[in-house]
Design an enzyme around this catalytic site. Sequence first.
Site, PDB file in Angstrom:
ATOM      1  N   TYR A 210       0.967  -1.237   0.161  1.00 28.33           N
ATOM      2  CA  TYR A 210       0.029  -0.022  -0.052  1.00 28.33           C
ATOM      3  C   TYR A 210       0.756   1.324  -0.078  1.00 28.33           C
ATOM      4  CZ  TYR A 210      -4.083  -3.073   1.297  1.00 28.33           C
ATOM      5  OH  TYR A 210      -4.921  -4.100   1.369  1.00 28.33           O
TER       6      TYR A 210
ATOM      7  N   ASN B  83      -7.139   3.886  -3.658  1.00 26.12           N
ATOM      8  CA  ASN B  83      -7.590   3.031  -2.936  1.00 26.12           C
ATOM      9  C   ASN B  83      -8.852   3.642  -1.805  1.00 26.12           C
ATOM     10  OD1 ASN B  83      -7.697   0.437  -1.435  1.00 26.12           O
ATOM     11  ND2 ASN B  83      -6.850   1.209   0.250  1.00 26.12           N
ATOM     12  N   GLU B  84     -10.163   3.125  -2.216  1.00 27.14           N
ATOM     13  CA  GLU B  84     -11.118   3.625  -1.402  1.00 27.14           C
ATOM     14  C   GLU B  84     -11.357   5.306  -1.255  1.00 27.14           C
ATOM     15  OE1 GLU B  84     -11.589   1.644   2.389  1.00 27.14           O
ATOM     16  OE2 GLU B  84     -11.628  -0.486   1.254  1.00 27.14           O
TER      17      GLU B  84
ATOM     18  N   ASP C  11     -16.242  -2.012  -0.946  1.00 26.76           N
ATOM     19  CA  ASP C  11     -17.564  -2.700  -1.502  1.00 26.76           C
ATOM     20  C   ASP C  11     -18.672  -1.777  -0.522  1.00 26.76           C
ATOM     21  OD1 ASP C  11     -19.828  -4.385  -1.958  1.00 26.76           O
ATOM     22  OD2 ASP C  11     -18.757  -6.066  -1.005  1.00 26.76           O
TER      23      ASP C  11
ATOM     24  N   GLU D 283      -8.991  -6.880  -1.589  1.00 27.35           N
ATOM     25  CA  GLU D 283      -8.591  -7.354  -0.133  1.00 27.35           C
ATOM     26  C   GLU D 283     -10.006  -8.472   0.062  1.00 27.35           C
ATOM     27  OE1 GLU D 283      -9.250  -4.224   2.713  1.00 27.35           O
ATOM     28  OE2 GLU D 283      -7.253  -3.102   1.903  1.00 27.35           O
TER      29      GLU D 283
ATOM     30  N   TYR E  58      -6.355 -10.326   2.916  1.00 26.34           N
ATOM     31  CA  TYR E  58      -5.940  -9.368   3.977  1.00 26.34           C
ATOM     32  C   TYR E  58      -5.796 -10.083   5.239  1.00 26.34           C
ATOM     33  CZ  TYR E  58      -5.582  -4.901   6.079  1.00 26.34           C
ATOM     34  OH  TYR E  58      -5.192  -3.817   6.955  1.00 26.34           O
TER      35      TYR E  58
END
Length: 474
Positions: free
Chosen positions: A90, A162-163, A204, A267, A299
Amino acid sequence: MAPMKTALFSLATLLLPSVVQAVQPIEVQGSEFINSVSGKRFQMIGVAYQPGGSSGFNPEAGTDPLSDANICRRDAALMQRLGVNTLRVYNLNPDVNHDECASIFNAAGIYMILDVNSPLPNQSLNRGAPWESYSSDYLARVFQVVENFKAFPNLLGFFSGNEVINEESVVEVPGYIRAVTRDLKDYIAKQADRPIPVGYSAADVRPMLPDTAAYLSCAIAEEASSKIDLFGLNSYSWCGDASFDSSGYDTLVADFNATTIPIFFSEYGCIEVKPRLFTEVAALYSDQMTGVFSGGLIYEYTQEENNYGLVEFNDNNTASLLGDYDTLQRQFAALDFTKIQSADASATALTPEPCSAELITGAAGNFSTNFTLPSRPSGVDDMINNGVPNAKTGRLVEVTETSVGETVYDSSGNPIQGLAVNVLADDQSNTPGSATGSSSGANPSQTGAAPRGGWMDSAVLIVGALTLLAALSV
Ligand SMILES: *[C@@H]1O[C@H](CO)[C@@H](O)[C@H](O)[C@H]1NC(C)=O
Ligand SMILES: *[C@@H]1O[C@H](CO)[C@@H](O)[C@H](O)[C@H]1NC(C)=O
Ligand SMILES: *[C@@H]1O[C@H](CO)[C@@H](O)[C@H](O)[C@H]1NC(C)=O
Ligand SMILES: *[C@@H]1O[C@H](CO)[C@@H](O)[C@H](O)[C@H]1NC(C)=O
Ligand SMILES: *[C@@H]1O[C@H](CO)[C@@H](O)[C@H](O)[C@H]1NC(C)=O
């Protein structure tokens, strides 16, 4: 050089083993990952790798998860044994040399998918005010990460975010994600010698998940490079002894049925029920899902405070495998790997839909339908055309040391003997069922893919040498 010397020189070159072993690069074709040389389908069997959690990324100490070759060697050996072919990191520091770690994972047949951002200020898009963080300084750092890793054949791809998109940031942020993706891909097109896929990793979270995927993966004619090449989904809906239907995997497969790019779990691995059973592994690589999904990343590798780990790093410089490591290893080993590798011609031929407001359901409220992207900050074109200044450009180095120096205990507390990285042949990536090292008292485990330098290589060398000698005597 005289002809004789030239011939001898060629003979010597031919007889020398090649200096570095390398996996074959993966490329995106339609909704599948394809090995660019063998043409076989590639499905991710992976883990998230962030030893030390977010503090493992420490710019002041000059450390990040790919900075210490001894740790990488140990973890590459343990990941081979686990059966993974991909890891995700990450947070990376582009000022650090990653050559040894990246080369070790390459030799182990393990691909890397890397996030280009970090938690530090101005090192990722600020979702509240993306126009502030979308700067030439931010992009310079992103391009430096590309320079670090672009030379490695086991670089599978980058995540541009990411997100980042959440309930409150559906209006402005999606366009900025496409802009960063565009800049990254334009940089790669000019400065790397192969296409390197770039994508986004999403939470999600409904109802905006389908809109996020649709917005980022459609085609804008005049901004072709802003389309993501791959879509990662962080999914924790399968907990304990669940099923395809009870976990909601059925909904995911239905929602993404028409995907035109590879989608996978960036993940997964719910811990609401412990110990984990990892029965979702069999589902993910089954016929019910592989038409749509390309595998996933568990993860996570290292045990941290949040308790998702497979391997615990002890204070005395040793590591201990946890029970979840063994369970996951068994689930991976039970997969039919040959079947997983077969490509589907109808899936590889898919092309993206043109972007339009109709693709966006709007179920999340104001999800952007604006496909006019932010223009580049000044100075960025120059970096794209001429390379980013002050970058550490990585290169593959020979992996000479393969045995693991640190002690690793198996889940029963016995030290594992003979733990080493198994350097794979050029055309191999790691597969489940491979292993090196054995616990005291246990049978030695079998090794996986054939190591380099088998009889085939020798035969080729001998034939080559004879041909040259024949040429010399003419
Ligand atoms: C972040 O970038 C903004 C705009 O370029 C700048 O004003 C600010 O000082 C930067 N913050 C840090 C911590 O570097
Ligand atoms: C999508 O759904 C249709 C209809 O159920 C099915 O025929 C098709 O195989 C699905 N596509 C994929 C990639 O699974
Ligand atoms: C290292 O620490 C682990 C975990 O506390 C322990 O099980 C192990 O015995 C220690 N090893 C040595 C050599 O002290
Ligand atoms: C859409 O955005 C407007 C203005 O930003 C805001 O007032 C409104 O509440 C939003 N609607 C939804 C459904 O989020
Ligand atoms: C669309 O986004 C661009 C870039 O952020 C912006 O300049 C433009 O004003 C936006 N258009 C609309 C209609 O909001």
